[in-house]
Design an enzyme around this catalytic site. Structure first.
Site, PDB file in Angstrom:
ATOM      1  N   ASN A  49      96.860  36.892  82.836  1.00  0.00           N
ATOM      2  CA  ASN A  49      96.675  38.604  83.024  1.00  0.00           C
ATOM      3  C   ASN A  49      95.492  38.581  83.154  1.00  0.00           C
ATOM      4  O   ASN A  49      94.708  38.291  81.806  1.00  0.00           O
ATOM      5  CB  ASN A  49      97.284  39.300  82.268  1.00  0.00           C
ATOM      6  N   SER A  71     108.757  38.064  69.368  1.00  0.00           N
ATOM      7  CA  SER A  71     107.664  37.505  69.675  1.00  0.00           C
ATOM      8  C   SER A  71     106.196  36.431  68.911  1.00  0.00           C
ATOM      9  O   SER A  71     105.623  37.463  68.104  1.00  0.00           O
ATOM     10  CB  SER A  71     106.896  37.107  71.298  1.00  0.00           C
ATOM     11  N   GLU A 115     100.458  40.188  64.851  1.00  0.00           N
ATOM     12  CA  GLU A 115     101.568  39.045  65.009  1.00  0.00           C
ATOM     13  C   GLU A 115     103.339  39.750  64.107  1.00  0.00           C
ATOM     14  O   GLU A 115     103.168  39.843  63.028  1.00  0.00           O
ATOM     15  CB  GLU A 115     100.905  37.892  64.282  1.00  0.00           C
ATOM     16  N   GLU A 162      99.541  50.993  70.648  1.00  0.00           N
ATOM     17  CA  GLU A 162     100.292  51.082  71.579  1.00  0.00           C
ATOM     18  C   GLU A 162     101.490  50.378  72.504  1.00  0.00           C
ATOM     19  O   GLU A 162     102.163  49.162  72.010  1.00  0.00           O
ATOM     20  CB  GLU A 162      99.646  49.741  73.188  1.00  0.00           C
ATOM     21  N   CYS A 171      94.830  42.899  65.739  1.00  0.00           N
ATOM     22  CA  CYS A 171      95.900  40.907  65.130  1.00  0.00           C
ATOM     23  C   CYS A 171      94.851  40.312  65.202  1.00  0.00           C
ATOM     24  O   CYS A 171      93.654  39.887  65.500  1.00  0.00           O
ATOM     25  CB  CYS A 171      96.376  40.506  66.311  1.00  0.00           C
ATOM     26  N   CYS A 188     101.214  42.034  79.395  1.00  0.00           N
ATOM     27  CA  CYS A 188     100.545  41.214  77.955  1.00  0.00           C
ATOM     28  C   CYS A 188      99.105  40.842  77.173  1.00  0.00           C
ATOM     29  O   CYS A 188      98.608  40.407  78.735  1.00  0.00           O
ATOM     30  CB  CYS A 188     101.814  39.391  78.535  1.00  0.00           C
TER      31      CYS A 188
HETATM   32  N1  SAH Z   1     101.015  37.777  68.472  1.00  0.00           N
HETATM   33  C1  SAH Z   1     102.601  37.213  68.566  1.00  0.00           C
HETATM   34  C2  SAH Z   1     103.407  38.450  69.514  1.00  0.00           C
HETATM   35  C3  SAH Z   1     102.423  39.147  70.592  1.00  0.00           C
HETATM   36  S1  SAH Z   1     103.341  39.185  72.575  1.00  0.00           S
HETATM   37  C4  SAH Z   1     102.853  36.294  70.113  1.00  0.00           C
HETATM   38  O1  SAH Z   1     102.187  35.939  69.504  1.00  0.00           O
HETATM   39  O2  SAH Z   1     103.465  35.819  70.383  1.00  0.00           O
HETATM   40  C5  SAH Z   1     102.501  39.019  73.910  1.00  0.00           C
HETATM   41  C6  SAH Z   1     102.123  37.441  74.754  1.00  0.00           C
HETATM   42  O3  SAH Z   1     101.649  37.967  75.687  1.00  0.00           O
HETATM   43  C7  SAH Z   1     102.346  36.462  73.678  1.00  0.00           C
HETATM   44  O4  SAH Z   1     103.386  34.794  74.461  1.00  0.00           O
HETATM   45  C8  SAH Z   1     100.568  36.299  74.234  1.00  0.00           C
HETATM   46  O5  SAH Z   1     100.841  34.877  74.223  1.00  0.00           O
HETATM   47  C9  SAH Z   1     101.227  36.208  76.078  1.00  0.00           C
HETATM   48  N2  SAH Z   1      99.743  36.947  76.124  1.00  0.00           N
HETATM   49  C10 SAH Z   1      98.637  37.379  75.944  1.00  0.00           C
HETATM   50  N3  SAH Z   1      97.740  37.511  76.101  1.00  0.00           N
HETATM   51  C11 SAH Z   1      97.920  37.119  77.525  1.00  0.00           C
HETATM   52  C12 SAH Z   1      97.630  37.159  78.788  1.00  0.00           C
HETATM   53  N4  SAH Z   1      96.077  37.331  78.852  1.00  0.00           N
HETATM   54  N5  SAH Z   1      98.406  37.092  80.048  1.00  0.00           N
HETATM   55  C13 SAH Z   1      99.784  36.804  79.965  1.00  0.00           C
HETATM   56  N6  SAH Z   1     100.390  36.655  78.194  1.00  0.00           N
HETATM   57  C14 SAH Z   1      99.382  36.827  77.787  1.00  0.00           C
END
Ligand code: SAH
Length: 343
Positions: free
Chosen positions: A286, A187, A156, A88, A108, A329
């Site tokens: 979220n 990120s 990741e 996506e 992931c 996210c």
């Molecule tokens: N694996 C990397 C890239 C993904 S970024 C990382 O962890 O940074 C996606 C972002 O959304 C990350 O900061 C993650 O922690 C955040 N995220 C994941 N689940 C979420 C949720 N349910 N609500 C809000 N942010 C979330």
């Protein structure tokens, strides 16, 4: 090989390898990304021999759109890759321009407790061209101007380090898609050796670290990667990055009701980050299909924000994108069977 996975340097070496002028790489980049050609035979500046050779060595194939769902500010695209897997990509319409949230892997392995994307274990990493195509599909097929890119989709990025570095080189190159590195954010969930390696790169995109907890006890529960790279090592690596790069590092902190949003957490977080050139970005949690967490209330987020501010920490609150259509996210998933998106 796919032509969209070639960095400028790779293409220069390619030309050199059969005695051609490496400057031809620039001609190819301009043709691909500025003139948007889809056949090497359309590049007038190249000889027939070179065109034939390029056509034999490289292919153009991209990603295929499966479904799309949109709101006023967000649009989520499900793309099929050439091996049938799906990923996506999310378009975020900001006042300052359009941002594209790119996936870096199919599935992931981070398995964060709050994130839907990790529910499907990593199947494979994406090739550079598969990331480039996510941006190009929006820009060229759909005609949407793209000013920012965030590597915050499924996967990741630092578990796919080389390909991600090549991807950001391609899209930031002036003869390429020309998205300036400062408009690109990578990120990571906190893969410390890669953060340290990244710290030495010049002209690199911005770095965000998904922190989400101020101590090991809580972070171990939320993010299993913390058992491999505990919080002290992570924050020290972030400090090295900020000092070497001269750039602020962003710490993402999702606010989960009753889990990581207490006053004690705010104070602990402020103490942890004191003296680091950084921002804390507070993100409303979220809701996802699998986890039973609840978001912190708006008031709690503001109180948490105030407490960090009072402790001298730079802090922002992220605007929510796509929460109403599972495009936000942590809500992205590669599992096509679970999709309820309309065509
Ligand atoms: N694996 C990397 C890239 C993904 S970024 C990382 O962890 O940074 C996606 C972002 O959304 C990350 O900061 C993650 O922690 C955040 N995220 C994941 N689940 C979420 C949720 N349910 N609500 C809000 N942010 C979330």
């Amino acid at each position: 090989m796919n032509i969209y996975g070639q960095t400028m340097e790779m293409l220069q070496n390619y030309f050199k390898s059969f005695g051609e002028n490496p400057a031809k790489a620039k001609i190819v980049f301009a043709a691909l990304y500025r003139d948007k050609i889809s056949s090497f035979f359309d590049i007038a500046e190249l000889s027939d021999t070179v065109k034939t050779r390029l056509a034999a060595d490289f292919e153009f194939s991209g990603v295929a759109l499966v479904t799309k769902s949109e709101t006023e500010t967000t649009c989520k695209y499900l793309f099929r890759l050439s091996d049938g897997h799906t990923i996506e990509t999310v378009l975020m319409k900001h006042a300052y321009g359009n941002g594209v949230c790119v996936s870096t892997q199919v599935g992931c392995n981070m398995d964060c407790a709050f994130c839907e994307s990790g529910k499907l274990k990593k199947v494979r990493s994406l090739e550079p061209h598969e990331m480039v195509h996510q941006v190009l599909y929006l820009r060229d097929v759909l005609g949407i101007p793209v000013s920012h890119v965030v590597l915050m989709g499924i996967g990741e990025p630092f578990d796919n380090y080389e390909n991600v570095m090549n991807f950001t080189d391609i899209i930031s190159h002036q003869q390429g898609i020309s998205i300036p590195a400062r408009h690109i954010t990578i990120s990571t969930a906190g893969i410390v050796p890669k953060i340290l390696e990244y710290a030495s790169r010049t002209a690199a995109p911005a770095l965000a670290i998904s922190l989400h907890a101020p101590n090991d006890e809580l972070r171990n529960r939320l993010m299993p990667i913390n058992r491999a790279y505990p919080i002290r090592e992570l924050v020290d690596a972030a400090k090295v990055y900020a000092e070497k790069s001269g750039k602020k590092v962003t710490f993402a902190y999702i606010m989960i009701h009753g889990v990581n949003d207490s006053d004690e957490c705010a104070l602990e977080l402020a103490a942890l980050l004191k003296g680091i050139n950084c921002y804390v970005n507070l993100i409303p949690y979220n809701k996802t299909r699998s986890a039973s967490f609840e978001p912190s209330s708006k008031e709690r987020v503001l109180e948490f924000y105030d407490m960090l501010k009072k402790q001298g920490i730079n802090v922002t609150i992220r605007r929510e994108f796509g929460g109403d259509m599972n495009a936000a996210c942590g809500q992205l998933s590669s599992d096509y069977k679970q999709k309820k998106c309309s065509q």
